[in-house]
Design a protein around this motif. Structure first.
Motif, PDB file in Angstrom:
ATOM      1  N   THR A 202       0.797  -1.241   0.000  1.00  0.00           N
ATOM      2  CA  THR A 202       0.000   0.000   0.000  1.00  0.00           C
ATOM      3  C   THR A 202       0.827   1.287   0.000  1.00  0.00           C
ATOM      4  O   THR A 202       0.276   2.363  -0.226  1.00  0.00           O
ATOM      5  CB  THR A 202      -0.934   0.054   1.227  1.00  0.00           C
ATOM      6  OG1 THR A 202      -0.160   0.165   2.431  1.00  0.00           O
ATOM      7  CG2 THR A 202      -1.821  -1.181   1.306  1.00  0.00           C
ATOM      8  N   THR A 203       2.123   1.208   0.245  1.00  0.00           N
ATOM      9  CA  THR A 203       2.922   2.426   0.410  1.00  0.00           C
ATOM     10  C   THR A 203       3.205   3.143  -0.903  1.00  0.00           C
ATOM     11  O   THR A 203       3.221   4.384  -0.953  1.00  0.00           O
ATOM     12  CB  THR A 203       4.248   2.103   1.116  1.00  0.00           C
ATOM     13  OG1 THR A 203       3.975   1.551   2.399  1.00  0.00           O
ATOM     14  CG2 THR A 203       5.103   3.343   1.292  1.00  0.00           C
ATOM     15  N   ALA A 204       3.461   2.401  -1.970  1.00  0.00           N
ATOM     16  CA  ALA A 204       3.873   3.005  -3.240  1.00  0.00           C
ATOM     17  C   ALA A 204       2.881   4.072  -3.687  1.00  0.00           C
ATOM     18  O   ALA A 204       1.670   3.858  -3.706  1.00  0.00           O
ATOM     19  CB  ALA A 204       4.004   1.928  -4.310  1.00  0.00           C
ATOM     20  N   GLY A 205       3.415   5.233  -4.042  1.00  0.00           N
ATOM     21  CA  GLY A 205       2.580   6.324  -4.520  1.00  0.00           C
ATOM     22  C   GLY A 205       1.949   7.172  -3.442  1.00  0.00           C
ATOM     23  O   GLY A 205       1.290   8.171  -3.750  1.00  0.00           O
ATOM     24  N   SER A 206       2.162   6.815  -2.171  1.00  0.00           N
ATOM     25  CA  SER A 206       1.572   7.585  -1.068  1.00  0.00           C
ATOM     26  C   SER A 206       2.398   8.834  -0.801  1.00  0.00           C
ATOM     27  O   SER A 206       3.636   8.774  -0.715  1.00  0.00           O
ATOM     28  CB  SER A 206       1.504   6.723   0.201  1.00  0.00           C
ATOM     29  OG  SER A 206       0.694   5.580  -0.005  1.00  0.00           O
ATOM     30  N   SER A 207       1.721   9.955  -0.634  1.00  0.00           N
ATOM     31  CA  SER A 207       2.428  11.219  -0.437  1.00  0.00           C
ATOM     32  C   SER A 207       3.174  11.253   0.886  1.00  0.00           C
ATOM     33  O   SER A 207       4.225  11.906   1.002  1.00  0.00           O
ATOM     34  CB  SER A 207       1.442  12.385  -0.507  1.00  0.00           C
ATOM     35  OG  SER A 207       0.436  12.244   0.491  1.00  0.00           O
ATOM     36  N   TRP A 208       2.693  10.539   1.882  1.00  0.00           N
ATOM     37  CA  TRP A 208       3.343  10.571   3.190  1.00  0.00           C
ATOM     38  C   TRP A 208       4.749   9.971   3.146  1.00  0.00           C
ATOM     39  O   TRP A 208       5.614  10.350   3.934  1.00  0.00           O
ATOM     40  CB  TRP A 208       2.515   9.827   4.248  1.00  0.00           C
ATOM     41  CG  TRP A 208       2.317   8.358   3.982  1.00  0.00           C
ATOM     42  CD1 TRP A 208       1.243   7.778   3.372  1.00  0.00           C
ATOM     43  CD2 TRP A 208       3.216   7.292   4.311  1.00  0.00           C
ATOM     44  NE1 TRP A 208       1.423   6.405   3.291  1.00  0.00           N
ATOM     45  CE2 TRP A 208       2.617   6.083   3.872  1.00  0.00           C
ATOM     46  CE3 TRP A 208       4.453   7.234   4.941  1.00  0.00           C
ATOM     47  CZ2 TRP A 208       3.218   4.838   4.037  1.00  0.00           C
ATOM     48  CZ3 TRP A 208       5.067   5.994   5.100  1.00  0.00           C
ATOM     49  CH2 TRP A 208       4.450   4.824   4.653  1.00  0.00           C
ATOM     50  N   PHE A 209       4.975   9.051   2.205  1.00  0.00           N
ATOM     51  CA  PHE A 209       6.276   8.399   2.161  1.00  0.00           C
ATOM     52  C   PHE A 209       7.397   9.382   1.837  1.00  0.00           C
ATOM     53  O   PHE A 209       8.542   9.199   2.257  1.00  0.00           O
ATOM     54  CB  PHE A 209       6.275   7.265   1.128  1.00  0.00           C
ATOM     55  CG  PHE A 209       7.628   6.634   0.948  1.00  0.00           C
ATOM     56  CD1 PHE A 209       8.122   5.742   1.888  1.00  0.00           C
ATOM     57  CD2 PHE A 209       8.432   6.955  -0.145  1.00  0.00           C
ATOM     58  CE1 PHE A 209       9.386   5.179   1.744  1.00  0.00           C
ATOM     59  CE2 PHE A 209       9.695   6.401  -0.293  1.00  0.00           C
ATOM     60  CZ  PHE A 209      10.174   5.510   0.649  1.00  0.00           C
ATOM     61  N   ALA A 263       4.637  14.855  14.539  1.00  0.00           N
ATOM     62  CA  ALA A 263       5.263  14.721  13.231  1.00  0.00           C
ATOM     63  C   ALA A 263       5.110  13.314  12.661  1.00  0.00           C
ATOM     64  O   ALA A 263       4.746  13.142  11.490  1.00  0.00           O
ATOM     65  CB  ALA A 263       6.740  15.091  13.332  1.00  0.00           C
ATOM     66  N   VAL A 264       5.368  12.301  13.480  1.00  0.00           N
ATOM     67  CA  VAL A 264       5.320  10.918  12.995  1.00  0.00           C
ATOM     68  C   VAL A 264       3.894  10.499  12.677  1.00  0.00           C
ATOM     69  O   VAL A 264       3.656   9.747  11.714  1.00  0.00           O
ATOM     70  CB  VAL A 264       5.955   9.963  14.024  1.00  0.00           C
ATOM     71  CG1 VAL A 264       5.790   8.508  13.596  1.00  0.00           C
ATOM     72  CG2 VAL A 264       7.438  10.276  14.209  1.00  0.00           C
ATOM     73  N   SER A 265       2.945  10.979  13.430  1.00  0.00           N
ATOM     74  CA  SER A 265       1.559  10.570  13.209  1.00  0.00           C
ATOM     75  C   SER A 265       1.010  11.056  11.884  1.00  0.00           C
ATOM     76  O   SER A 265      -0.008  10.560  11.408  1.00  0.00           O
ATOM     77  CB  SER A 265       0.685  11.044  14.372  1.00  0.00           C
ATOM     78  OG  SER A 265       1.017  10.320  15.560  1.00  0.00           O
ATOM     79  N   GLN A 266       1.697  12.001  11.238  1.00  0.00           N
ATOM     80  CA  GLN A 266       1.302  12.429   9.895  1.00  0.00           C
ATOM     81  C   GLN A 266       1.801  11.460   8.830  1.00  0.00           C
ATOM     82  O   GLN A 266       1.385  11.524   7.681  1.00  0.00           O
ATOM     83  CB  GLN A 266       1.866  13.823   9.611  1.00  0.00           C
ATOM     84  CG  GLN A 266       1.353  14.908  10.536  1.00  0.00           C
ATOM     85  CD  GLN A 266       2.065  16.224  10.298  1.00  0.00           C
ATOM     86  OE1 GLN A 266       2.340  16.598   9.153  1.00  0.00           O
ATOM     87  NE2 GLN A 266       2.393  16.934  11.355  1.00  0.00           N
ATOM     88  N   GLY A 267       2.723  10.588   9.242  1.00  0.00           N
ATOM     89  CA  GLY A 267       3.329   9.644   8.317  1.00  0.00           C
ATOM     90  C   GLY A 267       4.622  10.190   7.743  1.00  0.00           C
ATOM     91  O   GLY A 267       4.737  11.388   7.475  1.00  0.00           O
ATOM     92  N   CYS A 268       5.611   9.322   7.591  1.00  0.00           N
ATOM     93  CA  CYS A 268       6.871   9.707   6.960  1.00  0.00           C
ATOM     94  C   CYS A 268       7.578   8.443   6.490  1.00  0.00           C
ATOM     95  O   CYS A 268       7.413   7.373   7.073  1.00  0.00           O
ATOM     96  CB  CYS A 268       7.770  10.497   7.918  1.00  0.00           C
ATOM     97  SG  CYS A 268       8.261   9.620   9.420  1.00  0.00           S
ATOM     98  N   GLY A 269       8.365   8.586   5.420  1.00  0.00           N
ATOM     99  CA  GLY A 269       9.084   7.438   4.902  1.00  0.00           C
ATOM    100  C   GLY A 269      10.318   7.100   5.703  1.00  0.00           C
ATOM    101  O   GLY A 269      10.679   5.934   5.845  1.00  0.00           O
ATOM    102  N   ILE A 450      11.766  -0.825  -0.088  1.00  0.00           N
ATOM    103  CA  ILE A 450      11.594   0.503   0.480  1.00  0.00           C
ATOM    104  C   ILE A 450      10.586   1.269  -0.371  1.00  0.00           C
ATOM    105  O   ILE A 450      10.737   1.398  -1.587  1.00  0.00           O
ATOM    106  CB  ILE A 450      12.932   1.249   0.541  1.00  0.00           C
ATOM    107  CG1 ILE A 450      13.920   0.497   1.444  1.00  0.00           C
ATOM    108  CG2 ILE A 450      12.746   2.672   1.045  1.00  0.00           C
ATOM    109  CD1 ILE A 450      15.324   1.051   1.415  1.00  0.00           C
ATOM    110  N   GLY A 451       9.543   1.768   0.272  1.00  0.00           N
ATOM    111  CA  GLY A 451       8.486   2.481  -0.440  1.00  0.00           C
ATOM    112  C   GLY A 451       7.432   1.581  -1.038  1.00  0.00           C
ATOM    113  O   GLY A 451       6.459   2.056  -1.639  1.00  0.00           O
TER     114      GLY A 451
END
Length: 456
Positions: A202-209, A263-269, A450-451
């Motif tokens: 599900t991660t690929a293409g997600s803006s949060w990554f 910060a982390v709860s917004q999502g980050c790669g 990754i991603g």
């Protein structure tokens, strides 16, 4: 050494039958040579984890990462060695030579109450004068061969003491990518397996990554500069195309755990910290010389980043000491060297983040013991020395390899950072450099994309 064998498989098993062929049991009666086949990922786990591990095996085979499992019980029956750890290492060597594996995932940490190991460990006997005369190192399981191509048992003088500084000659170059899920229960296996599958699908293409968080402070208040922040600046400079959020004590953007939680709860790669360590906490130095607790175990359940899991790089000491256990209080009471009250907890923070259900990290990379830092810019190249050696180099190198060399498999990223350190520094003659490479560990799936994988 007994070679890995393949049991006779009844019926035609094609790619659709991955569940039936995931677990491998040696045929001890006929002992045939292995079939001419290859696998990418070898998982090693106790039988008690098999049911909850199976969805990950199915997922990996489905996406084309050919995966097989050896149980610790079968390994102990079929391989000789001076202890369980050496038996595991011989099995990995055999799998490398028979199946050409690239990745090894050790699935298991301490058992209940710390009474033994689900998957064994190796301690390095290197005393750097910091109060710990041994420390955990999973590099042992990845460094299969010495410089002459022979099996490297990490006991070159044959006295039964492994990785004995000044007496044993160690190669220290990983021949496979290694990672560990330090699960204590089958429930933890199920939690982490679900996170890995979700991440890769599900991660690929997600803006949060494409967000990265850097957390730093003043690591050495007695010296000019803010070393932790400066090292984070070097790491983030490589991450072109990423939205960088810097939480620094010098700018007031880091005042405590709430800032990291938000910060982390917004999502980050990716997330990197460079400050001061602890088994259950990250500390950051303030410009005026005091320090704050930036994040600790009790903050992990407060995270709300479900399905938005970062690769979290801890650049500090002892976050990956996964032999912590409440019963270590006995060792503290007996005044056994290397044990403090900080070892008398359930989890080290690096593993705590990975095992957290529906939040936390997808993987962490960190040190299992005391690590080192530097101050200033002695060589005058404009890059802070803290980013060019010891744990700072290893942390920063991960981001350089990802961005500049395009490495997109987590275990290869970790493996190559270690290889580059071995090439660049005198790891066989310098105690601090040797420890730096031995203690840098990956908690996570070494075959992780990754991603995530792009969908059609």
């Amino acid at each position: 050494m007994k070679k890995i064998c393949i049991i006779a498989i009844i019926g035609l098993l094609l790619f659709t039958a991955v569940s039936a062929s995931s677990y491998y049991t040696p045929n001890r009666t006929n002992n045939p040579q292995p079939l001419k086949t290859t696998y990418d990922l070898l998982c090693i786990a106790p039988k008690s984890f098999s049911k909850n591990l199976q969805p990950l095996i199915d997922h990996k085979n489905t996406i084309g990462v050919q995966t097989i499992v050896l149980t610790t019980e079968d390994i102990y029956k079929d391989y000789t060695g001076r202890d369980n750890a050496e038996q595991i290492k011989y099995a990995i060597k055999d799998a490398k030579e028979s199946w050409n594996i690239s990745y090894v995932l050790l699935v298991g940490g301490l058992k209940f109450l710390g009474l033994g190991w689900h998957v064994p460990v190796r301690y390095s006997n290197l005393d750097d004068g910091t109060g710990y005369n041994v420390f955990l190192t999973d590099l042992y399981f990845a460094d299969l061969y010495n410089e002459t191509g022979e099996f490297d048992d990490w006991d070159s003088n044959g006295n039964g003491i492994f990785a004995e500084w000044g007496k044993d000659i160690l190669d220290l170059t990983p021949d496979v990518a290694i990672g560990r899920l330090a699960c204590r229960t089958a429930k933890e296996v199920a939690i982490v397996v679900e996170k890995i599958i979700t991440y890769e699908t599900t991660t690929a293409g997600s803006s949060w990554f494409t967000r990265m968080i850097a957390v730093g402070g003043d690591s050495f208040p007695a010296y000019p500069g803010y070393e932790g922040e400066e090292t984070c600046d070097v790491a983030t400079s490589y991450m072109t195309g990423f939205d960088i959020q810097k939480l620094y004590t010098s700018t007031g953007t880091l005042t405590g755990p709430a800032d990291i939680l938000t910060a982390v709860s917004q999502g980050c790669g990716f997330l990197m910290t460079r400050g001061k360590g602890g088994t259950d906490r990250v500390r950051m130095g303030l410009p005026e010389g005091e320090e704050i607790i930036a994040f600790q175990n009790k903050d992990v359940p407060k995270l709300t980043n479900k399905d938005r899991y970062p690769i979290w790089v801890f650049g500090e000491c002892i976050h990956g000491k996964f032999d912590v256990c409440v019963l270590n209080i006995v060792n503290v009471i007996q005044n056994i060297s290397g044990y403090t009250m900080a070892d008398c907890i359930y989890d080290c923070i690096a593993w705590r983040l990975v095992r957290q259900k529906d939040a936390g990290a997808i993987a962490t990379l960190t040190n299992t013991n005391i690590c080192y830092g530097s101050t200033g810019d002695v060589n005058g190249n404009g890059i802070p020395d803290d980013a060019e050696t010891y744990g700072g180099f290893l942390a920063v190198e991960l981001f350089r390899l990802y961005s500049q060399e395009g490495i997109q498999t987590l275990g290869v990223l970790h493996q190559q950072a270690l290889c580059n350190y071995v090439k660049q520094f005198p790891v066989r003659t310098n105690l601090l450099h040797s420890k730096s490479v031995q203690e840098f560990i990956l908690f996570g799936d070494p075959s992780l994309k990754i991603g995530g994988y792009a969908t059609d």
